[in-house]
Design a protein around this motif. Sequence first.
Motif, mmCIF file in Angstrom:
data_model
loop_
_atom_site.group_PDB
_atom_site.id
_atom_site.type_symbol
_atom_site.label_atom_id
_atom_site.label_comp_id
_atom_site.label_asym_id
_atom_site.label_seq_id
_atom_site.Cartn_x
_atom_site.Cartn_y
_atom_site.Cartn_z
ATOM 1 N N PRO A 172 0.783 -1.246 0.000
ATOM 2 C CA PRO A 172 0.000 0.000 0.000
ATOM 3 C C PRO A 172 0.811 1.291 0.000
ATOM 4 C CG PRO A 172 -1.072 -1.599 1.399
ATOM 5 C CD PRO A 172 0.255 -2.199 1.003
ATOM 6 N N PRO A 173 1.933 1.400 0.752
ATOM 7 C CA PRO A 173 2.700 2.647 0.672
ATOM 8 C C PRO A 173 3.233 2.928 -0.732
ATOM 9 C CG PRO A 173 3.329 1.403 2.626
ATOM 10 C CD PRO A 173 2.478 0.496 1.796
ATOM 11 N N ILE A 174 3.511 1.875 -1.515
ATOM 12 C CA ILE A 174 3.953 2.072 -2.893
ATOM 13 C C ILE A 174 2.764 2.394 -3.780
ATOM 14 C CG2 ILE A 174 5.135 1.006 -4.852
ATOM 15 C CD1 ILE A 174 6.554 -0.840 -2.828
ATOM 16 N N ARG A 175 1.680 1.659 -3.609
ATOM 17 C CA ARG A 175 0.480 1.864 -4.416
ATOM 18 C C ARG A 175 -0.032 3.302 -4.323
ATOM 19 N NH1 ARG A 175 -3.923 3.650 -5.712
ATOM 20 N NH2 ARG A 175 -5.923 2.589 -5.866
ATOM 21 N N HIS A 176 0.079 3.907 -3.122
ATOM 22 C CA HIS A 176 -0.429 5.268 -2.892
ATOM 23 C C HIS A 176 0.671 6.327 -2.858
ATOM 24 C CE1 HIS A 176 -4.522 3.921 -2.055
ATOM 25 N NE2 HIS A 176 -4.034 2.973 -1.279
ATOM 26 N N ALA A 177 1.886 5.982 -3.247
ATOM 27 C CA ALA A 177 2.993 6.930 -3.166
ATOM 28 C C ALA A 177 2.747 8.149 -4.048
ATOM 29 C CB ALA A 177 4.295 6.249 -3.577
ATOM 30 N N ASP A 178 3.234 9.293 -3.613
ATOM 31 C CA ASP A 178 3.033 10.543 -4.355
ATOM 32 C C ASP A 178 3.606 10.483 -5.762
ATOM 33 O OD1 ASP A 178 1.766 11.645 -2.162
ATOM 34 O OD2 ASP A 178 3.551 12.701 -1.438
ATOM 35 N N VAL A 179 4.610 9.634 -5.977
ATOM 36 C CA VAL A 179 5.239 9.560 -7.294
ATOM 37 C C VAL A 179 4.286 8.954 -8.332
ATOM 38 C CG1 VAL A 179 6.275 7.256 -6.999
ATOM 39 C CG2 VAL A 179 7.422 8.995 -8.425
#
Length: 278
Positions: A172-179
């Motif tokens: 999830p932190p990657i899925r929703h990352a600002d990038v």
Amino acid sequence: MNLSFEKYHGTGNDFVIVNPDACVPHRSRFARRVCDRTDGIGADGVLFLALEPEFRPPRVIMTLVQPDGSTAEMCGNGARCAAVWAAERANADEVMIDTLAGTRHAKIHDGGATIEMGAPEFGPNDVPVAGDEPLIETRVGDYDVTAVNTGVPHAVAFVDDVTAVNLERDAPPIRHADVFPEGANVTFASPCDGGFDQRTFERGVEGETQSCGTGAVAIAAAARRLGLTDGENVSVSPPGGDLEVTVDDRNATLTGPVEREFGGDLRVSNAGRLDLEA
């Protein structure tokens, strides 16, 4: 509301198929109810398919609505299921599938289908990613990821062992990352004999699926970009089975099995209750 449905899966990636001639005025709400694995039929998405058999090869218009109610531009395993479904009704061995990511050609073979997936895109505007350069082996969350669009955006991380990844915590932190301004599917891959093992956390499902066709293509494309494979043919093994990918600079194809699970009739009450007769 009464309608007929069928349930198909491609290497465990499962879909409820509904002909759009049926009146489904609120597709997002319908998909959320039907895909629920506790109170609904249970699926990774609902495929609304419109067959146009008069074309040669026959054409099918595919719309995939995901369990969270969103619409996905493309789904490799869903498109393979749609291809088999359409080919059976049109008595054909190839079909054209119109998706939001473009028109894809599919060939039917014993037990499954091969579908063209288009050219994998690494450009920042194509994925998309924030910034002016492609995202290649760049730290996002706790992993070095490579961003590629294979019909939908993927963040691919190569690890030593996919079974050791805590997907529900780490993805999830990657899925929703600002990038990733539009979010991303998060796909982990580890080398195995002759190819790669795969696990994918899917955007729209918001969890792990047994297979992800666009993710398998993303692994092959990223591995080729990073020099982890020197061939155009790559075997990818998600938990639900084995997929074969071919990839070059101009196109990719995805091959794998398709199975019809069952069909039935569905009644949706005004209160949202689902009554199933399989």
